[in-house]
Motif scaffolding. Structure first.
Motif, PDB file in Angstrom:
ATOM      1  N   VAL A 210      -0.743  -2.639 -10.599  1.00 25.56           N
ATOM      2  CA  VAL A 210      -1.584  -1.503 -10.194  1.00 25.56           C
ATOM      3  C   VAL A 210      -2.031  -1.672  -8.752  1.00 25.56           C
ATOM      4  N   PHE A 211      -2.505  -2.855  -8.410  1.00 27.32           N
ATOM      5  CA  PHE A 211      -2.988  -3.080  -7.038  1.00 27.32           C
ATOM      6  C   PHE A 211      -1.844  -2.962  -6.030  1.00 27.32           C
ATOM      7  N   ALA A 212      -0.634  -3.377  -6.437  1.00 23.26           N
ATOM      8  CA  ALA A 212       0.505  -3.308  -5.517  1.00 23.26           C
ATOM      9  C   ALA A 212       0.980  -1.866  -5.310  1.00 23.26           C
ATOM     10  N   LEU A 213       0.839  -1.032  -6.348  1.00 22.01           N
ATOM     11  CA  LEU A 213       1.485   0.289  -6.304  1.00 22.01           C
ATOM     12  C   LEU A 213       0.560   1.459  -5.990  1.00 22.01           C
ATOM     13  N   ALA A 214      -0.702   1.370  -6.432  1.00 25.84           N
ATOM     14  CA  ALA A 214      -1.528   2.586  -6.471  1.00 25.84           C
ATOM     15  C   ALA A 214      -2.008   3.024  -5.092  1.00 25.84           C
ATOM     16  N   ASP A 215      -1.922   4.324  -4.836  1.00 25.06           N
ATOM     17  CA  ASP A 215      -2.610   4.910  -3.684  1.00 25.06           C
ATOM     18  C   ASP A 215      -4.066   5.149  -4.048  1.00 25.06           C
ATOM     19  N   ARG A 216      -4.291   5.450  -5.313  1.00 26.06           N
ATOM     20  CA  ARG A 216      -5.620   5.740  -5.802  1.00 26.06           C
ATOM     21  C   ARG A 216      -5.724   5.232  -7.236  1.00 26.06           C
ATOM     22  N   ILE A 217      -6.916   4.826  -7.622  1.00 19.06           N
ATOM     23  CA  ILE A 217      -7.144   4.335  -8.984  1.00 19.06           C
ATOM     24  C   ILE A 217      -8.334   5.076  -9.562  1.00 19.06           C
ATOM     25  N   SER A 218      -8.202   5.511 -10.828  1.00 13.12           N
ATOM     26  CA  SER A 218      -9.356   6.029 -11.562  1.00 13.12           C
ATOM     27  C   SER A 218      -9.596   5.119 -12.755  1.00 13.12           C
ATOM     28  N   VAL A 219     -10.863   4.863 -13.018  1.00 11.20           N
ATOM     29  CA  VAL A 219     -11.219   3.923 -14.092  1.00 11.20           C
ATOM     30  C   VAL A 219     -11.886   4.691 -15.218  1.00 11.20           C
ATOM     31  N   LEU A 220     -11.277   4.574 -16.406  1.00 10.30           N
ATOM     32  CA  LEU A 220     -11.766   5.292 -17.579  1.00 10.30           C
ATOM     33  C   LEU A 220     -12.451   4.300 -18.516  1.00 10.30           C
ATOM     34  N   VAL A 221     -13.690   4.611 -18.889  1.00 13.58           N
ATOM     35  CA  VAL A 221     -14.431   3.771 -19.840  1.00 13.58           C
ATOM     36  C   VAL A 221     -15.164   4.696 -20.804  1.00 13.58           C
ATOM     37  N   TYR A 222     -14.973   4.479 -22.099  1.00 13.57           N
ATOM     38  CA  TYR A 222     -15.575   5.345 -23.113  1.00 13.57           C
ATOM     39  C   TYR A 222     -15.344   6.824 -22.817  1.00 13.57           C
ATOM     40  N   GLY A 223     -14.091   7.151 -22.425  1.00 17.22           N
ATOM     41  CA  GLY A 223     -13.734   8.554 -22.225  1.00 17.22           C
ATOM     42  C   GLY A 223     -14.201   9.167 -20.928  1.00 17.22           C
ATOM     43  N   ARG A 224     -14.932   8.389 -20.109  1.00 20.37           N
ATOM     44  CA  ARG A 224     -15.450   8.923 -18.838  1.00 20.37           C
ATOM     45  C   ARG A 224     -14.816   8.207 -17.655  1.00 20.37           C
ATOM     46  N   ILE A 225     -14.535   8.966 -16.578  1.00 19.29           N
ATOM     47  CA  ILE A 225     -14.101   8.327 -15.339  1.00 19.29           C
ATOM     48  C   ILE A 225     -15.349   7.765 -14.667  1.00 19.29           C
ATOM     49  N   ILE A 226     -15.446   6.433 -14.577  1.00 16.77           N
ATOM     50  CA  ILE A 226     -16.652   5.850 -13.973  1.00 16.77           C
ATOM     51  C   ILE A 226     -16.484   5.616 -12.472  1.00 16.77           C
ATOM     52  N   ALA A 227     -15.224   5.608 -12.000  1.00 17.63           N
ATOM     53  CA  ALA A 227     -14.999   5.438 -10.560  1.00 17.63           C
ATOM     54  C   ALA A 227     -13.590   5.899 -10.232  1.00 17.63           C
ATOM     55  N   SER A 228     -13.423   6.377  -8.999  1.00 21.19           N
ATOM     56  CA  SER A 228     -12.116   6.816  -8.535  1.00 21.19           C
ATOM     57  C   SER A 228     -12.061   6.515  -7.038  1.00 21.19           C
ATOM     58  N   GLY A 229     -11.001   5.853  -6.585  1.00 19.06           N
ATOM     59  CA  GLY A 229     -10.943   5.525  -5.164  1.00 19.06           C
ATOM     60  C   GLY A 229      -9.718   4.697  -4.832  1.00 19.06           C
ATOM     61  N   SER A 230      -9.692   4.188  -3.603  1.00 17.00           N
ATOM     62  CA  SER A 230      -8.571   3.354  -3.160  1.00 17.00           C
ATOM     63  C   SER A 230      -8.614   2.003  -3.884  1.00 17.00           C
ATOM     64  N   VAL A 231      -7.549   1.224  -3.746  1.00 20.02           N
ATOM     65  CA  VAL A 231      -7.502  -0.106  -4.368  1.00 20.02           C
ATOM     66  C   VAL A 231      -8.712  -0.930  -3.926  1.00 20.02           C
ATOM     67  N   ALA A 232      -8.979  -0.920  -2.618  1.00 22.65           N
ATOM     68  CA  ALA A 232     -10.094  -1.736  -2.107  1.00 22.65           C
ATOM     69  C   ALA A 232     -11.427  -1.249  -2.675  1.00 22.65           C
ATOM     70  N   GLU A 233     -11.609   0.060  -2.723  1.00 25.25           N
ATOM     71  CA  GLU A 233     -12.875   0.599  -3.247  1.00 25.25           C
ATOM     72  C   GLU A 233     -13.079   0.200  -4.715  1.00 25.25           C
ATOM     73  N   ILE A 234     -12.004   0.292  -5.480  1.00 25.11           N
ATOM     74  CA  ILE A 234     -12.126  -0.009  -6.914  1.00 25.11           C
ATOM     75  C   ILE A 234     -12.343  -1.514  -7.134  1.00 25.11           C
ATOM     76  N   ARG A 235     -11.619  -2.331  -6.365  1.00 28.90           N
ATOM     77  CA  ARG A 235     -11.778  -3.792  -6.533  1.00 28.90           C
ATOM     78  C   ARG A 235     -13.185  -4.240  -6.193  1.00 28.90           C
ATOM     79  N   ASN A 236     -13.823  -3.516  -5.284  1.00 31.56           N
ATOM     80  CA  ASN A 236     -15.148  -3.946  -4.835  1.00 31.56           C
ATOM     81  C   ASN A 236     -16.289  -3.200  -5.496  1.00 31.56           C
ATOM     82  N   ASP A 237     -15.969  -2.345  -6.455  1.00 35.34           N
ATOM     83  CA  ASP A 237     -17.008  -1.542  -7.096  1.00 35.34           C
ATOM     84  C   ASP A 237     -17.699  -2.390  -8.174  1.00 35.34           C
TER      85      ASP A 237
END
Ligand SMILES: Nc1ncnc2c1ncn2[C@@H]1O[C@H](COP(=O)(O)OP(=O)(O)OP(=O)(O)O)[C@@H](O)[C@H]1O
Length: 249
Positions: A210-237
């Motif tokens: 995922v980190f190698a390929l994604a332009d953007r990542i969205s994180v789903l937890v309990y049916g909700r998107i809790i964060a959406s952003g670049s690899v760096a943004e998501i890794r540091n959230d």
């Protein structure tokens, strides 16, 4: 900016008291790989089923290629190029690699399964089969039955078949599942350029991929998107690290 190729707005789906999709909004833009990650049971498969049309949202809208497809079933969506293009079941075990890819070429051309024999004499179709096999490194395996190829080869066969369908988006459901590090590396290299043929919604647990390929990542937890952003943004959230990534970030 151009309208996204695929766009979900406030999509919700409840099973009993469980909110499997809880107001999910998500865009897939031309040329990108958008990864959807999250823990087991977060609702990723439920979301894919709603995108493919096999599950109807309770509320919200799904737009694809400029049209509202929320009320369309799976085959109507597939005809528009929204294929759920990566299903293990799509490979027929008793068919050779060549026959499987040929089926996908023929399916795109809109011809029926019964045409397979005649299609085998169709030079243009056979040429395409060879090209798709070469792209995924299966040119030497064309005459082997799908039941006799290795797991990683089978996943690459699925990619060849997805390519042959020429969808307007790829919805890839855990393409790295069950693969060792070497297989993941090969698959990562294969997927990387595909985003330029059609954008990819990538549901995947393998974080290195995922980190190698994604332009953007969205994180789903309990049916909700809790964060959406670049690899760096998501890794540091901090919330993402707490809810999902832990040490992997
Ligand atoms: N048809 C259904 N009926 C009732 N509950 C369901 C149904 N489908 C899914 N669920 C529930 O919805 C939640 C989300 O499941 P889903 O399979 O979408 O998660 P997931 O993120 O794909 O998980 P995994 O990564 O393990 O595949 C789970 O709690 C699951 O038990």
């Amino acid at each position: 900016m151009d309208e996204p190729v695929l766009s979900l707005r406030e999509v919700s789906k409840t099973f009993g008291v469980l909110k499997a999709s809880d107001g999910v909004s998500l865009d897939l833009r031309a040329g990108e790989i958008h990864a959807l990650i999250g823990p087991n049971g977060a609702g990723k498969s439920t979301l894919i089923a709603q995108i493919a049309g096999s599950l109807r949202p309770d509320s919200g809208t799904i737009r694809f290629a400029g049209q509202d497809v929320t009320r369309l079933g799976p085959s109507a969506r597939a005809r528009r190029g929204l294929g759920r293009s990566f299903q293990i079941s799509q490979v027929i075990a008793g068919f050779t690699v060549r026959q499987n890819i040929l089926l996908a070429v023929q399916a795109r051309a809109g011809r029926a399964y019964a045409m397979l024999r005649r299609a085998a004499r169709d030079n243009d179709a056979m040429q395409q089969v060879t090209e798709y096999a070469q792209r995924v490194g299966l040119a030497e395996r064309l005459d082997v039955e799908a039941s006799d190829i290795a797991h990683g080869e089978r996943r690459r066969l699925e990619i060849a078949m997805a390519l042959a369908m020429r969808p307007k988006v790829f919805v890839l459901d855990e393409p790295m599942a069950g693969m060792g590090a070497e297989g993941v590396a090969v698959m990562t290299q294969l997927l990387d350029p595909l985003r330029h043929e059609a954008p990819i919604l990538l549901v995947e647990h393998d974080m290195q991929a995922v980190f190698a390929l994604a332009d953007r990542i969205s994180v789903l937890v309990y049916g909700r998107i809790i964060a959406s952003g670049s690899v760096a943004e998501i890794r540091n959230d901090p919330e993402v690290r707490r809810a999902y990534l832990g040490d992997e970030a």
